[in-house]
Motif scaffolding. Sequence first.
Motif: not given
Length: 658
Positions: A138-145, A147-152, A223-228, A233-239
């Motif tokens: 996700x760090x590689x795509x965090x500046x893509x503001x 949700x990649x789902x819109x591309x579909x 492979x994730x939901x929502x914006x990178x 942020x969710x991943x960091x909270x889990x960690x």
Amino acid sequence: MAIVQMQKFHVLTFKKTHEKLLQTLQNFQKVEILPADEGILLSDNHFVKDDSSIQTDKLENQLARVLWAKEFLTNYVPQKSFIQKLRNQSPTYTLAQLEQITETSDWESFVEDLRAKDRRLRMISQEKQDLSKEENELNRWRYFDESPAVLNDLKHSVGLLGTISNEQIPTLNHELEKYPSSYYQIIQQTNSTTYLLLLFHKTNEKKVQYSLATVGFNEYHYPFQGKPQEALSEIKDKIAAIVAEEKAIKDALRQMQAEEIQLNVVAEYYSSKVIQSRNKERLFQSKAVTSLAGWIPKTQAQALEAQISQVTKGDYYLVFEEVREEEIDEVPILLENNRWVAPFETLIEMYSLPKYNEIDPTPFMAPFYALAFGMMVADFGYGLFLFLAILLIKKIFYFDASMKRSLTFFQLCAIPTMMWGLIYGSFFGMTMPFQLLSNQSDITEILIISVIFGYIQIFFALILKFYVLWAKKEQKFKAVFQAGSWMLFLFSVGLLALGFMVLPETSLGTIGSIGLVISLISVVIGGSTEGETFVGKIGTGLYSLMDLTNYMSDLVSYTRLMALGVAGGSIAAAFNLIISYFPTAARFTIGAVLFVLLHAINIFLSYLSAYVHGIRLQYLEFFGKFFTGGGRAFKPFKASNKYVTIVSDEKKQQEEQQ
């Protein structure tokens, strides 16, 4: 000061008491259990071997569980340093106390809890790895503001996320210029890779895909939901949550010092039960009676009978038997010496224990070894340092019996070291105001003393050989002609030396010459007993004269007493001489440090050399004359003492009274 006299015993008891009997004997700690069929009483067909293998397997399984828990806790519970362990005397337990602690503790639930914690820690470790990979991704795509789902959901355009080599960016620009309705945005760029968003019209999809393939574009499927940024942020909270959980588990494990101590007790209990169960397999049983046999020191026979009588309430049959000639090789060996000699038993154990019909060489070897050790170090300061250092260590720290015996061994060797240091007048390499011999100028005199020392020890070894052979009825001839002849030879050599070098005007030389001839003839006669035919007897008799070279080389070996003593003293004196050349200020600063350091090295090397070469002289030159060895150590039926120290009920009572 000898080999402890042993007796074989055989006891018959009712089967219902055999468990208590085994536990009593294990607590007694003074018997060695034998297979019952090797006992005194012959077992008939009514007796069968007790099969305790299933019980043993169960106990070993329980022990394995406890040992796993101990090893697991060791990774987390703060361990005492080596010094801290020595400062604190370990508590002692009886077998009854072990059983009580084990039965009253909920150790099995505790072990299961540890297994659950271990499983959770392993899962956390795996989750951290997985989340770390996702975080990096996700760090590689965090500046893509967006949700990649819109591309579909694009109707007229195609949107792609992907990577391309930095070197291919110019080529990509050139290819996309062919398609006016195309666009790309750099999301992030590393030293080698560029992360892109590509947009182009659907009508050009196949052509653009072909162009992208030519520049090495790799499409990325998000492979994730929502914006990178949100997913990151969710991943960091889990960690953070699982790291906190991991810390809480490990902190809880670090507080389990008391539980670790309890596990040691439980481990010792099951270890002792495993030993007990394995020895149980040595028993024979009928429908109602158990047969048990073993070895015991003769002095403990009455105490053994008292123990058996108490546990069986008088329902037993006990028989003792003296050692038979055919059992000599099988009798276990237990040495018993006074406090001054016992520490030297370690040297005997390293070489080989004597057989039951031999003599214990420890009391005869100890004074020779100690004197040789002292002569090879020969510095009063070195000896005083070793003696006081060990005395202080024994006062401050607690050691087990084996370690304490080893320390006492070196402490005893420090006494002759000081004695020879006074003779040489050496104190940390410095010459004392008085000295009988100088290790710098009286080399010849010291060499002669070394050879005389060896002469005395070898002569004494032959006396012991004579005694050992004479004690056997069929060996008296060999005692005279194999040991006595060489004694006469050495005595005659001594007379010759005195006659020629000390008292030339006397008849000592003549007497020595006559004795020398008689001794050599006796050597040939003694050696001839080894031959089977007449020619063979002549050959073996003459060949026995070759031992002359062995005796000469043995005497030469003792010159190492002079060599090592002089070398150590010379090195110490050289260190002092070097430091004396320092200016006054340096002499009492860096010179003092060098003095301690250099002498510490010399002390270590001197003691190491004395220890090793002293052993060599005893094993080869001394033992080779009279000692065979080959005995096996007495292995009492007791607890393992691996995890905690186990003592008998009697000894525990004595400790509590003190």
